[in-house]
Motif scaffolding. Structure first.
Motif, PDB file in Angstrom:
ATOM      1  N   ASP A   1       0.825  -1.198   0.000  1.00 26.51           N
ATOM      2  CA  ASP A   1       0.000   0.000   0.000  1.00 26.51           C
ATOM      3  C   ASP A   1       0.869   1.261   0.000  1.00 26.51           C
ATOM      4  N   LYS A   2       1.939   1.246   0.809  1.00 27.68           N
ATOM      5  CA  LYS A   2       2.733   2.463   0.984  1.00 27.68           C
ATOM      6  C   LYS A   2       4.040   2.417   0.187  1.00 27.68           C
ATOM      7  N   ASN A   3       4.213   1.384  -0.638  1.00 25.25           N
ATOM      8  CA  ASN A   3       5.545   1.197  -1.216  1.00 25.25           C
ATOM      9  C   ASN A   3       5.684   1.766  -2.618  1.00 25.25           C
ATOM     10  N   VAL A   4       6.832   2.401  -2.857  1.00 27.87           N
ATOM     11  CA  VAL A   4       7.140   3.035  -4.140  1.00 27.87           C
ATOM     12  C   VAL A   4       8.343   2.310  -4.724  1.00 27.87           C
ATOM     13  N   PHE A   5       8.366   2.250  -6.058  1.00 28.83           N
ATOM     14  CA  PHE A   5       9.346   1.370  -6.657  1.00 28.83           C
ATOM     15  C   PHE A   5       9.535   1.749  -8.117  1.00 28.83           C
ATOM     16  N   GLY A   6      10.708   1.421  -8.703  1.00 33.02           N
ATOM     17  CA  GLY A   6      11.015   1.722 -10.092  1.00 33.02           C
ATOM     18  C   GLY A   6      10.143   1.003 -11.100  1.00 33.02           C
ATOM     19  N   GLY A   7      10.190  -0.267 -11.194  1.00 32.45           N
ATOM     20  CA  GLY A   7      11.286  -1.063 -10.819  1.00 32.45           C
ATOM     21  C   GLY A   7      11.149  -2.532 -11.190  1.00 32.45           C
ATOM     22  N   THR A   8      12.288  -3.174 -11.014  1.00 33.50           N
ATOM     23  CA  THR A   8      12.333  -4.607 -11.301  1.00 33.50           C
ATOM     24  C   THR A   8      12.723  -5.409 -10.066  1.00 33.50           C
ATOM     25  N   ILE A   9      12.147  -6.594  -9.981  1.00 34.64           N
ATOM     26  CA  ILE A   9      12.628  -7.571  -9.005  1.00 34.64           C
ATOM     27  C   ILE A   9      13.546  -8.525  -9.769  1.00 34.64           C
ATOM     28  N   TYR A  10      14.487  -9.111  -9.072  1.00 33.62           N
ATOM     29  CA  TYR A  10      15.481  -9.952  -9.746  1.00 33.62           C
ATOM     30  C   TYR A  10      15.148 -11.422  -9.545  1.00 33.62           C
ATOM     31  N   THR A  11      15.316 -12.183 -10.621  1.00 36.51           N
ATOM     32  CA  THR A  11      14.795 -13.548 -10.658  1.00 36.51           C
ATOM     33  C   THR A  11      15.420 -14.458  -9.600  1.00 36.51           C
ATOM     34  N   GLU A  12      16.761 -14.463  -9.517  1.00 35.33           N
ATOM     35  CA  GLU A  12      17.399 -15.501  -8.701  1.00 35.33           C
ATOM     36  C   GLU A  12      17.008 -15.425  -7.218  1.00 35.33           C
ATOM     37  N   GLN A  13      17.234 -14.249  -6.602  1.00 36.73           N
ATOM     38  CA  GLN A  13      16.924 -14.156  -5.158  1.00 36.73           C
ATOM     39  C   GLN A  13      15.421 -14.279  -4.899  1.00 36.73           C
ATOM     40  N   THR A  14      14.625 -13.829  -5.859  1.00 31.50           N
ATOM     41  CA  THR A  14      13.175 -13.930  -5.670  1.00 31.50           C
ATOM     42  C   THR A  14      12.746 -15.401  -5.734  1.00 31.50           C
ATOM     43  N   ALA A  15      13.331 -16.131  -6.699  1.00 27.95           N
ATOM     44  CA  ALA A  15      12.943 -17.546  -6.855  1.00 27.95           C
ATOM     45  C   ALA A  15      13.433 -18.391  -5.682  1.00 27.95           C
TER      46      ALA A  15
ATOM     47  N   ALA B   1      18.598  -1.595   7.112  1.00 27.05           N
ATOM     48  CA  ALA B   1      20.017  -1.833   7.388  1.00 27.05           C
ATOM     49  C   ALA B   1      20.904  -1.184   6.316  1.00 27.05           C
ATOM     50  N   MET B   2      20.309  -0.369   5.440  1.00 27.46           N
ATOM     51  CA  MET B   2      21.016   0.360   4.374  1.00 27.46           C
ATOM     52  C   MET B   2      21.610  -0.587   3.327  1.00 27.46           C
ATOM     53  N   LEU B   3      20.973  -1.739   3.127  1.00 26.57           N
ATOM     54  CA  LEU B   3      21.528  -2.745   2.215  1.00 26.57           C
ATOM     55  C   LEU B   3      21.013  -2.518   0.782  1.00 26.57           C
ATOM     56  N   VAL B   4      21.516  -1.491   0.142  1.00 28.42           N
ATOM     57  CA  VAL B   4      21.149  -1.200  -1.253  1.00 28.42           C
ATOM     58  C   VAL B   4      22.425  -1.029  -2.071  1.00 28.42           C
ATOM     59  N   ASN B   5      22.472  -1.722  -3.204  1.00 33.21           N
ATOM     60  CA  ASN B   5      23.615  -1.574  -4.121  1.00 33.21           C
ATOM     61  C   ASN B   5      23.189  -0.640  -5.247  1.00 33.21           C
ATOM     62  N   ASN B   6      23.386   0.658  -5.006  1.00 35.15           N
ATOM     63  CA  ASN B   6      22.857   1.621  -5.978  1.00 35.15           C
ATOM     64  C   ASN B   6      23.691   1.712  -7.247  1.00 35.15           C
ATOM     65  N   VAL B   7      24.878   1.117  -7.240  1.00 37.61           N
ATOM     66  CA  VAL B   7      25.676   1.117  -8.472  1.00 37.61           C
ATOM     67  C   VAL B   7      25.019   0.178  -9.495  1.00 37.61           C
ATOM     68  N   HIS B   8      24.376  -0.875  -8.993  1.00 32.57           N
ATOM     69  CA  HIS B   8      23.731  -1.848  -9.894  1.00 32.57           C
ATOM     70  C   HIS B   8      22.209  -1.821  -9.790  1.00 32.57           C
ATOM     71  N   PHE B   9      21.660  -0.790  -9.136  1.00 34.11           N
ATOM     72  CA  PHE B   9      20.203  -0.605  -9.041  1.00 34.11           C
ATOM     73  C   PHE B   9      19.534  -1.793  -8.342  1.00 34.11           C
ATOM     74  N   GLU B  10      20.200  -2.346  -7.328  1.00 33.39           N
ATOM     75  CA  GLU B  10      19.652  -3.522  -6.637  1.00 33.39           C
ATOM     76  C   GLU B  10      19.249  -3.165  -5.208  1.00 33.39           C
ATOM     77  N   GLY B  11      18.030  -3.477  -4.851  1.00 31.75           N
ATOM     78  CA  GLY B  11      17.567  -3.239  -3.486  1.00 31.75           C
ATOM     79  C   GLY B  11      16.691  -4.387  -3.011  1.00 31.75           C
ATOM     80  N   THR B  12      15.708  -4.757  -3.852  1.00 29.76           N
ATOM     81  CA  THR B  12      14.766  -5.803  -3.437  1.00 29.76           C
ATOM     82  C   THR B  12      15.465  -7.137  -3.229  1.00 29.76           C
TER      83      THR B  12
END
Ligand SMILES: Cc1cc2nc3c(=O)[nH]c(=O)nc-3n(C[C@H](O)[C@H](O)[C@H](O)COP(=O)(O)OP(=O)(O)OC[C@H]3O[C@@H](n4cnc5c(N)ncnc54)[C@H](O)[C@@H]3O)c2cc1C
Length: 430
Positions: free
Chosen positions: A43-57, A301-312
């Motif tokens: 409900d409150k979440n904003v996103f670009g965006g893409t989820i990545y297959t491997e970690q999601t699967a 925990a600030m775990l975002v890799n913004n160089v590769h656009f990875e967060g989820t």
């Protein structure tokens, strides 16, 4: 739950980090309460965006068969903009998609439903006001109306993480460690999107945009295709926005009206406008992420890799590793910081810390070279293509020499590409 207000683990926040933690715990038969302040997950979440297959699967095997995904990304484009022109690179591929576009409002809801099916208890519309402490140790959550207790709390409440701040594990986020993202969802007929992005009904495109209205700032634009909408927006460092006195929605308007972007969204109708913060501090900004009876995962925990656009993906992986640590602690009935420190070790052995450490200085390097990256390189790239493709009465030798002299003159270029500059200087001398 055995006792009405007591469970084994409480997870705060039903974003990718929280839901991954909750489903992992539920699958191993542990009692888990997942609380979310929104009316529903996403409900409150904003996103670009893409989820990545491997970690999601890893969390939701073969999710693409049943989950509400928009498009499988088959084309990644980079736009280098000047004020009125652009050079564009495209990487197109076939086969298994590495990423999928989703709407967080549908995606998060689906993820929580899977966790509920596995046995997690979900409490939406539940804002955690503060953690309950006993002798300095976390023993539960307080919503202001009710108190709930647990052996372990996993904090996954996103970038602002008021709960990690309450514990003194996080300080106020520094302007240089956070960017503001604004985004519009623009509706267009499905066929128009497919024609404009050269995709078909089974494929999709992801675009990153450098320069143009975003020049001279730590800022990046993005454009993603959904089924019948386009998500277009940008994120920019808070310190840059303040320094340049920029009003974000005005900047978004400039980006939308850039001659190389407008054709993609022309005649589209904006159906959503949103903004959100993104942690940008990377490895150097990661706080202590565990203590007695508590762990912190994802953006909190600030775990975002913004160089590769990875967060989820990092959020999901950290949520899962926090849950695995909690399962071990529950089996041992030892919730001390020393047992929960395994979470940090697990993260260090995973791509989360490995990748963040690889890029621990990258943002500072980019920041120092931001003028070259966002102004000079797009200008030079456009000028080079102009020389290559335009026929007129100026001799090519004069054009190339002028271009090379201009290219070499810039400090940003000469310090970034010393070898190239050496070769060009030799060419000009000849
Ligand atoms: C515009 C934009 C584009 C992005 N694009 C991408 C992309 O393309 N790919 C990618 O991988 N990542 C992307 N990201 C980053 C990604 O969205 C985050 O890294 C990811 O959502 C982090 O997940 P999380 O679960 O840690 O936090 P969140 O997704 O922020 O979830 C936190 C949850 O906690 C809830 N919450 C907060 N406080 C409380 C409280 N006190 N009580 C109860 N509930 C609470 C919130 O409502 C929320 O549901 C993007 C981010 C933005 C803003």
């Amino acid at each position: 739950m055995s006792n009405k207000n007591k469970t084994e683990v409480i997870v705060v926040g039903a974003g990718p980090a929280g839901v991954s933690a909750a489903i992992t715990l539920a699958r191993s038969g542990k009692e888990v309460l997942l609380v979310e302040r929104g009316d529903f997950a996403g409900d409150k979440n904003v996103f670009g965006g893409t989820i990545y297959t491997e970690q999601t699967a890893e969390i939701f095997p073969e999710f693409w068969k049943t989950a509400p995904i928009e498009r499988a990304v088959s084309s990644q484009k980079i736009f280098m903009l000047t004020d009125n022109s652009s050079v564009q690179f495209e990487y197109k591929y076939e086969g298994e998609a590495n990423a999928y576009t989703v709407y967080r409002s549908k995606w998060d809801k689906w993820c929580v439903l899977q966790a509920q099916k596995e046995g997690a208890f979900f409490a939406p519309k539940t804002l955690v006001k503060e953690l309950i402490l006993d002798n300095g140790k976390v023993v539960g959550i307080d919503t202001g109306m009710e108190k709930f207790y647990s052996d372990i709390v996993i904090i996954a409440d996103g970038v602002n993480s008021l709960l990690a701040k309450q514990l003194g594990l996080r300080n106020k986020i520094k302007d240089k460690d956070v960017s503001l993202s604004v985004k519009e969802v623009i509706k267009l007929p499905k066929e128009k999107i497919e024609d404009r992005f050269l995709i078909n009904e089974n494929t999709g495109a992801g675009c990153k945009i450098l320069g143009g209205p975003l020049k001279d700032m730590m800022a990046l634009g993005f454009m993603y295709t959904n089924k019948d909408t386009i998500s277009l927006g940008f994120s920019a460092g808070i310190d840059d926005l303040k320094k340049h006195k920029i009003i974000p929605y005005e900047l978004l308007e400039q980006l939308k009206n850039h001659p190389s972007i407008l054709p993609y969204i022309k005649n589209g109708v904006t159906v959503e406008y949103s903004s959100h913060l993104i942690p940008e501090g990377g490895f150097n900004s990661i706080p202590k992420i565990y203590d007695n009876r508590v762990m912190i995962a994802g953006d909190a925990a600030m775990l975002v890799n913004n160089v590769h656009f990875e967060g989820t993906n990092l959020a999901m992986l950290s949520g899962r590793l926090a849950a695995e640590t909690a399962i071990d602690a529950l089996n041992r009935q030892d919730f001390s910081a020393s047992v929960l420190s395994d979470y940090y070790k697990k993260l260090q052995n995973s791509i989360v810390m490995k990748d963040l450490e690889t890029h621990k200085n990258t943002i500072d390097v980019l920041r120092k070279n931001i003028h070259a990256l966002t102004s000079l390189y797009p200008e030079f790239a456009c000028e080079f293509f102009d020389i290559l493709t335009s026929a007129d009465s100026i001799p090519k030798k004069v054009k190339y020499n002028n271009f090379m002299k201009k290219f070499i003159k810039h400090k940003g270029i000469s310090s970034s590409f010393p070898l190239l500059v050496y070769v060009l200087e030799k060419c000009i001398k000849k």
